[in-house]
Structures are given as C-alpha cells and as structure tokens.
Motif scaffolding. Structure first.
Motif, PDB file in Angstrom:
ATOM      1  N   PRO A  91       0.815  -1.225   0.000  1.00 35.54           N
ATOM      2  CA  PRO A  91       0.000   0.000   0.000  1.00 35.54           C
ATOM      3  C   PRO A  91       0.846   1.273   0.000  1.00 35.54           C
ATOM      4  O   PRO A  91       0.490   2.257  -0.665  1.00 35.54           O
ATOM      5  N   ALA A  92       1.970   1.243   0.730  1.00 30.34           N
ATOM      6  CA  ALA A  92       2.836   2.424   0.767  1.00 30.34           C
ATOM      7  C   ALA A  92       3.502   2.662  -0.587  1.00 30.34           C
ATOM      8  O   ALA A  92       3.566   3.802  -1.077  1.00 30.34           O
ATOM      9  N   GLU A  93       3.999   1.598  -1.205  1.00 35.47           N
ATOM     10  CA  GLU A  93       4.710   1.758  -2.478  1.00 35.47           C
ATOM     11  C   GLU A  93       3.768   2.154  -3.608  1.00 35.47           C
ATOM     12  O   GLU A  93       4.177   2.845  -4.554  1.00 35.47           O
ATOM     13  N   ALA A  94       2.502   1.745  -3.533  1.00 38.26           N
ATOM     14  CA  ALA A  94       1.548   2.076  -4.589  1.00 38.26           C
ATOM     15  C   ALA A  94       1.350   3.583  -4.719  1.00 38.26           C
ATOM     16  O   ALA A  94       1.025   4.084  -5.798  1.00 38.26           O
ATOM     17  N   LYS A  95       1.558   4.330  -3.650  1.00 38.40           N
ATOM     18  CA  LYS A  95       1.366   5.783  -3.676  1.00 38.40           C
ATOM     19  C   LYS A  95       2.356   6.484  -4.610  1.00 38.40           C
ATOM     20  O   LYS A  95       2.144   7.626  -5.003  1.00 38.40           O
ATOM     21  N   PHE A  96       3.452   5.785  -4.924  1.00 38.97           N
ATOM     22  CA  PHE A  96       4.503   6.423  -5.716  1.00 38.97           C
ATOM     23  C   PHE A  96       4.189   6.438  -7.211  1.00 38.97           C
ATOM     24  O   PHE A  96       5.030   6.840  -8.011  1.00 38.97           O
ATOM     25  N   ALA A  97       2.981   6.053  -7.569  1.00 38.79           N
ATOM     26  CA  ALA A  97       2.518   6.297  -8.939  1.00 38.79           C
ATOM     27  C   ALA A  97       2.363   7.793  -9.188  1.00 38.79           C
ATOM     28  O   ALA A  97       2.434   8.253 -10.337  1.00 38.79           O
ATOM     29  N   ASP A  98       2.168   8.563  -8.133  1.00 41.43           N
ATOM     30  CA  ASP A  98       1.989  10.019  -8.214  1.00 41.43           C
ATOM     31  C   ASP A  98       3.357  10.691  -8.268  1.00 41.43           C
ATOM     32  O   ASP A  98       4.106  10.664  -7.286  1.00 41.43           O
ATOM     33  N   PRO A  99       3.718  11.336  -9.378  1.00 41.95           N
ATOM     34  CA  PRO A  99       5.052  11.945  -9.503  1.00 41.95           C
ATOM     35  C   PRO A  99       5.330  13.028  -8.459  1.00 41.95           C
ATOM     36  O   PRO A  99       6.449  13.118  -7.950  1.00 41.95           O
TER      37      PRO A  99
ATOM     38  N   ALA B 133      10.037  -3.641 -20.998  1.00 41.71           N
ATOM     39  CA  ALA B 133      10.116  -2.403 -21.771  1.00 41.71           C
ATOM     40  C   ALA B 133      10.338  -1.204 -20.858  1.00 41.71           C
ATOM     41  O   ALA B 133      11.164  -0.320 -21.148  1.00 41.71           O
ATOM     42  N   ASP B 134       9.609  -1.161 -19.730  1.00 45.49           N
ATOM     43  CA  ASP B 134       9.781  -0.058 -18.784  1.00 45.49           C
ATOM     44  C   ASP B 134      11.172  -0.077 -18.156  1.00 45.49           C
ATOM     45  O   ASP B 134      11.756   0.980 -17.880  1.00 45.49           O
TER      46      ASP B 134
ATOM     47  N   CYS C 258      24.595   4.054  -1.814  1.00 50.65           N
ATOM     48  CA  CYS C 258      23.375   3.354  -1.424  1.00 50.65           C
ATOM     49  C   CYS C 258      22.825   2.547  -2.589  1.00 50.65           C
ATOM     50  O   CYS C 258      22.774   3.038  -3.724  1.00 50.65           O
ATOM     51  N   CYS C 259      22.420   1.317  -2.310  1.00 49.07           N
ATOM     52  CA  CYS C 259      21.678   0.500  -3.272  1.00 49.07           C
ATOM     53  C   CYS C 259      20.189   0.678  -2.963  1.00 49.07           C
ATOM     54  O   CYS C 259      19.672   0.119  -1.993  1.00 49.07           O
ATOM     55  N   TRP C 260      19.524   1.474  -3.796  1.00 55.84           N
ATOM     56  CA  TRP C 260      18.125   1.837  -3.568  1.00 55.84           C
ATOM     57  C   TRP C 260      17.187   0.949  -4.382  1.00 55.84           C
ATOM     58  O   TRP C 260      17.401   0.744  -5.574  1.00 55.84           O
ATOM     59  N   TYR C 261      16.128   0.458  -3.753  1.00 53.46           N
ATOM     60  CA  TYR C 261      14.982  -0.096  -4.460  1.00 53.46           C
ATOM     61  C   TYR C 261      13.968   1.035  -4.610  1.00 53.46           C
ATOM     62  O   TYR C 261      13.640   1.720  -3.624  1.00 53.46           O
ATOM     63  N   GLY C 262      13.460   1.220  -5.836  1.00 50.86           N
ATOM     64  CA  GLY C 262      12.346   2.124  -6.043  1.00 50.86           C
ATOM     65  C   GLY C 262      11.045   1.336  -6.018  1.00 50.86           C
ATOM     66  O   GLY C 262      10.868   0.414  -5.220  1.00 50.86           O
ATOM     67  N   THR C 263      10.132   1.677  -6.901  1.00 50.39           N
ATOM     68  CA  THR C 263       8.872   0.950  -7.043  1.00 50.39           C
ATOM     69  C   THR C 263       8.774   0.434  -8.480  1.00 50.39           C
ATOM     70  O   THR C 263       9.730   0.535  -9.253  1.00 50.39           O
ATOM     71  N   ILE C 264       7.604  -0.068  -8.860  1.00 46.87           N
ATOM     72  CA  ILE C 264       7.403  -0.527 -10.235  1.00 46.87           C
ATOM     73  C   ILE C 264       7.159   0.642 -11.179  1.00 46.87           C
ATOM     74  O   ILE C 264       7.126   0.447 -12.395  1.00 46.87           O
ATOM     75  N   HIS C 265       7.003   1.841 -10.649  1.00 46.04           N
ATOM     76  CA  HIS C 265       6.552   2.980 -11.444  1.00 46.04           C
ATOM     77  C   HIS C 265       7.691   3.704 -12.156  1.00 46.04           C
ATOM     78  O   HIS C 265       8.842   3.687 -11.682  1.00 46.04           O
ATOM     79  N   PRO C 266       7.376   4.392 -13.244  1.00 43.75           N
ATOM     80  CA  PRO C 266       8.389   5.239 -13.891  1.00 43.75           C
ATOM     81  C   PRO C 266       8.914   6.341 -12.979  1.00 43.75           C
ATOM     82  O   PRO C 266       9.960   6.925 -13.266  1.00 43.75           O
TER      83      PRO C 266
END
Length: 554
Positions: A121-129, A200-201, A151-159
């Motif tokens: 739920p927290a990571e889904a919010k990062f669809a908003d730029p 592709a992304d 730092c080795c950072w994980y982002g989300t699935i979003h662009p």
C-alpha cells in the motif's frame, strides 16, 4: 531536521583542493583497522586522493606540503581537532526508498503479511510523480545526513523511480537505483500489467539513468588512478531489480538475464532466502529445483555484480553457488530480527570467501543508517554464538574439546588467505564489522577500485566525524586531595553546579567521551553510540554533500 546542503554546482565541476591533517581511520582488511595519526591526506580537484602522508609532526606540515608541490596550489588546509577524525563513507547495500515513511511501523508482521498489509500500500502511492518527488527528496537527504555515501536503492514498479535517480544525482550521492520488476503474485493494485511491459519499462528506465544522471569521473591531474575496471564512472547507476523470484515470471527473469548479457556492467539486486514462508512459496513455483538460490542460477542472474539481500536460510551448497559466481550478499540483521526472519550465518559466508556488506533494509529495518546495521550485525553474530555454544555444551561430554581447526586455507573476499573456519564460532569483531560497512560494501557493489578506504588513486568518499571529545574539559581537571575534592564536589552537586562548559558540539547525549580516552576507544564508542549529530561533513568524490556542520570553503 538535517542540514540542507545546496545542490552541487555540477558533478563534473572541478573542486578546490583540500588537505586534511589529523586522524584518519580505515579498514585495510576483514581483520585489520588502520589508525592514522598526524596524517596528511590530499584531495585534488577531481575528488581523488593524491597522497596519504603518515606521522607528520604539526610543525612539519608546511614543509611536507611544499615537498609535495601543494603549497602554491590554493589548497584548503583543514586541521582536525581532538576528537575529530576522517573515516570512509558508509555503504548501504540494501534499502527501499519508498518504505522510509513506514520506518518503525508494522513490527507485528512477518515478511509476506508485512508486504501485503504495510509495504505494497505504501509503495503504490509512488505512482503520483509529485508525491514521489517530495518524498524521495527528503529520504535521500536524510540518508546522506547519517553518512550514507553509497546506497543500493529499491524504487517501485513505477516510472517515478526516475525521480529517485535524478534526486540522488542532484544531491551528489553515489547510488545504484533500481525500478522493481513485479508481474505476478503481488497486490492487484500494485503489479505490472505484463512481462513485456515490465521489460520495456526497465529498458526505458536504464536508458534514462545513463543519459540524464551522467557524472563521470574527472581525470586527476596529480595522480594515476588505481587499477580500475572499464565500468561506467557516473555516481548514479541503474541496477536491475527483480523484487524476488515470487514476483517475477520466467519471462521477466529471462529478459533481465539477456539485458545483463548485452551490458556486462549492468548490475542486479534482489532478495533471497529471507523468510521460511517466502522460501516455501518460491520453491512451490519451481518444483524439482534444488534450492531457492538455484532458481536465480537457472536464469543466469548470479553474477559478479549481483547483490543478494538477506540470505538468512542458506545451505552450504547455496553458499558455494554464490561463491562460484562471485555474487555479493547484503546482511540486513536489523530487518531480520524485526520481521522474525532469522539470523544470517555471516561467519560461514566469510569463511567461504563470499563478498558481504551491510544493509539497512528500511522499513523492514527499524533504524536509519549503516551505524544501526553495524550494531545489529554485532548482536546477530553474538546470538549465533550463544546458540552454537549451547549446542556444543549439550552434545559434548564435560571436558571434551571441539575438533581442531583445519589446516586448509581459504582466500577471503579481501584477498587474504586464512585458515578454513577462521570466522566460525566467534562473534564478528569490530574490525570485521567496520570492514563490512565500508570496504566490504564497496566489494559487494563492485566499486572497491574506487572507494572504501583511503588509498592513493581512490575517490574521496568520507565522513568527518566530530565526537566532542575536546570540549569536556571539566572531566579532565585533577582532584586536589581526596577528602577536599569529595566535599567540594558534593557541595557542587547539591547546588546544581554545571559540570561542563556550554559548547556548540555534536550534542549527542549517547556519545560520552573524555579528553584522555585513546582514539581506538573513541572510535568504538562512535560506531556503537554515534548518530547524525556526529557527522560534521559528508563527502562524495571530494565534494561536501551533507553533514551537521559542513566545512566552509577557504
């Protein structure tokens, strides 16, 4: 709040040369920490360490700089005070940028429930730029403030992971930033639409980072660099990030492997064997395969520049497979305790010669910064020793000794040969913990030729630590006579007299040092009680990017 540092003039803008004089501390190997007293360290306009001159008397500094040709070079001379020292920057080999807002929340869950109820739920919010930009900007700033230079950072699935990479680039942090791949077994609202779209992304993301976050090393005019690979030298690098085998279809795993085939310098990070339920789920997706680690090997994802987080429940065969492919492991002890995953056998990894670094794994981990990882790793290794001691005492008759160590030797990840089983059955030493947090992390990230310790030709990623040791003068005042001193001090105590002069020092109440303590003792206290208030200046490639009291230019 962390001190706000202006954005760098440009990652390729030449710097003012600096010379530091005082104490520096760095890891030489897994078992040796070098304390450099009265040392001159020169950093040139490219942010490269030009010289390390040991044992220079204070009144010989100008003469030594003149002999090195640096007196007329408009270099800023920084004389460190008592209680101040330089150390290499801390390297966080595993953490999740979008989870920082969940820091210290959700401790009641184990891994899979924690993902469903807290993390996704927290990571889904990062669809908003806009949300991503506001949050990531503060997250990176705070990571820098606690001394995380790489730092080795994980982002989300979003662009919007592009925003995270751009912020690392602007703030000057050395970073490996990955867009997550998740095209199955995730929350319906937080899953990529198809394997084709996921790949592709990912291709688009890698291209963006390579073209928009480019900050190649400047050529040093004063020293030839240490032998380096031909890998890109930008501070911010893309890293492939399949979250774990559970969340990625075979098509995605195969596609990422092919991307690595096309670009040998493209690293990869993922999770492995963190939790028993996770392992059981992963193996159910690949019936007949030997182990969870073998799943990644099946898709040729175990490579020299692969970072495997956790590795808590590993067989010897799995560790041998990791060693065979020269992959690295990120040890995340704080998270493993918090999510009740277990305690990773770091000693066994080191005894096999596997590269190991430390990770915070926020928000599975409860604390910010690699200092917290050092402390948790120490506790985890002692916990393992407790269990092994109890196991031995219950299985051996009284007075029976365990078997003698093997005469065989193993080449450790630091390049030194040690007897087989050298690290087994004892807790991780201070020297080993410090190595894992700095040079060990550099090895895991495959940047040990650039950073990790103070070697001529490497880039100056460092922290200027301020412990406040020189400020507590009252503690050093000699007593007059025992009787008189006691009466005086009792009277002062009753009256509430001040025991220290007011100062503008680090202000960390947990780090209490006195002027007569040797540097080895002060350093250990800092590792186990220090925090961001003791990080005076944080440097990456010679440039100040953060700190509680950043140095001013000359």
């Amino acid at each position: 709040m962390p001190t706000v540092i202006p954005a760098p003039h440009g990652p390729t803008t030449p710097l003012q040369r600096r010379v530091f004089y005082g104490t520096a501390i760095h890891a030489v190997s897994l078992t040796e920490t070098e304390y450099l007293s009265n040392t001159l360290i020169g950093v040139d306009e490219a942010g490269v360490i030009t010289f390390v001159e040991r044992s220079v008397a204070s009144d010989e500094v100008d003469e030594r700089l003149r002999s090195l040709g640096w007196v007329d070079q408009a270099a800023q001379l920084v004389r460190l005070q008592k209680g101040e020292f330089l150390m290499p920057g801390l390297i966080d080999t595993h953490t999740h940028a979008p989870q920082h807002l969940n820091l210290a929340f959700g401790q009641q869950f184990e891994l899979l429930d924690w993902l469903d109820k807290v993390t996704f739920p927290a990571e889904a919010k990062f669809a908003d730029p806009a949300y991503a930009r506001r949050t990531y900007d503060e997250v990176v700033r705070r990571a820098i403030s606690i001394g995380t230079t790489t730092c080795c950072w994980y982002g989300t699935i979003h662009p919007t992971t592009k925003i995270l990479a751009a912020i690392c680039h602007r703030q000057g942090q050395r970073a490996f930033v990955g867009k997550c791949n998740m095209d199955r077994n995730s929350a319906p609202y937080y899953q990529e639409s198809s394997a084709q779209q996921s790949l592709a992304d990912t291709e688009d993301y890698v291209s963006f980072v390579r073209s928009h976050c480019d900050s190649p090393s400047l050529a040093s005019s004063t020293v030839s660099p240490v032998k380096r690979s031909s890998a890109p030298t930008a501070l911010v690098q893309p890293i492939l990030t399949p979250r774990f085998a559970i969340s990625c279809t075979d098509e995605v795993m195969q596609g990422l492997s092919e991307m690595m085939d096309r670009d040998e310098h493209l690293p990869l990070q993922t999770h492995l064997s963190e939790n028993p339920a996770e392992i059981e789920f992963a193996l159910s997706l690949y019936p007949g395969i030997a182990s969870y680690t073998a799943v990644y090997d099946r898709f040729r994802l175990l490579r020299r520049n692969t970072v495997l987080a956790h590795c808590v429940h590993m067989s010897d065969d799995e560790l041998n497979l990791i060693k065979q492919h020269e992959s690295g492991i990120s040890h995340c002890a704080d998270s493993n305790f918090n999510l009740r995953s277990g305690t990773a056998r770091v000693a066994a990894m080191l005894d096999k010669g596997i590269k190991v670094g430390l990770g915070t794994d926020v928000s599975g981990g409860l604390s910010l910064g690699v200092l917290s990882s050092i402390r948790a790793a120490s506790t985890a290794s002692k916990t393992i020793c407790f269990h092994e001691r109890e196991s031995r005492s219950s299985s051996l008759p009284n007075g029976t000794a365990s078997s003698a160590p093997s005469a065989d030797t193993v080449l450790s990840a630091d390049g030194q040969s040690r007897p087989a089983g050298f690290f087994a059955s004892k807790h991780l030493s201070l020297e080993t913990l410090f190595y894992l947090a700095t040079l060990g992390g550099a090895h895991v990230c495959s940047i040990e030729d650039r950073v990790g310790n103070f070697v001529v030709g490497k880039e100056f990623d460092a922290i200027l630590v301020q412990t406040g040791q020189g400020e507590a003068r009252e503690h050093a005042a000699p007593a007059q006579s025992e009787a008189a001193s006691l009466e005086d001090e009792v009277e002062k105590a009753l009256a509430g007299a001040a025991t220290e002069e007011e100062s503008e020092g680090p202000g960390n109440p947990a780090l209490l040092v006195t002027p007569d303590e040797p540097i080895e003792r002060v350093f250990e206290k800092f590792l186990f009680a220090g925090d961001d208030r003791n990080m005076g200046s944080v440097f990456v490639r010679g440039r100040i990017i953060g700190g509680a009291r950043p140095l001013a230019s000359a």
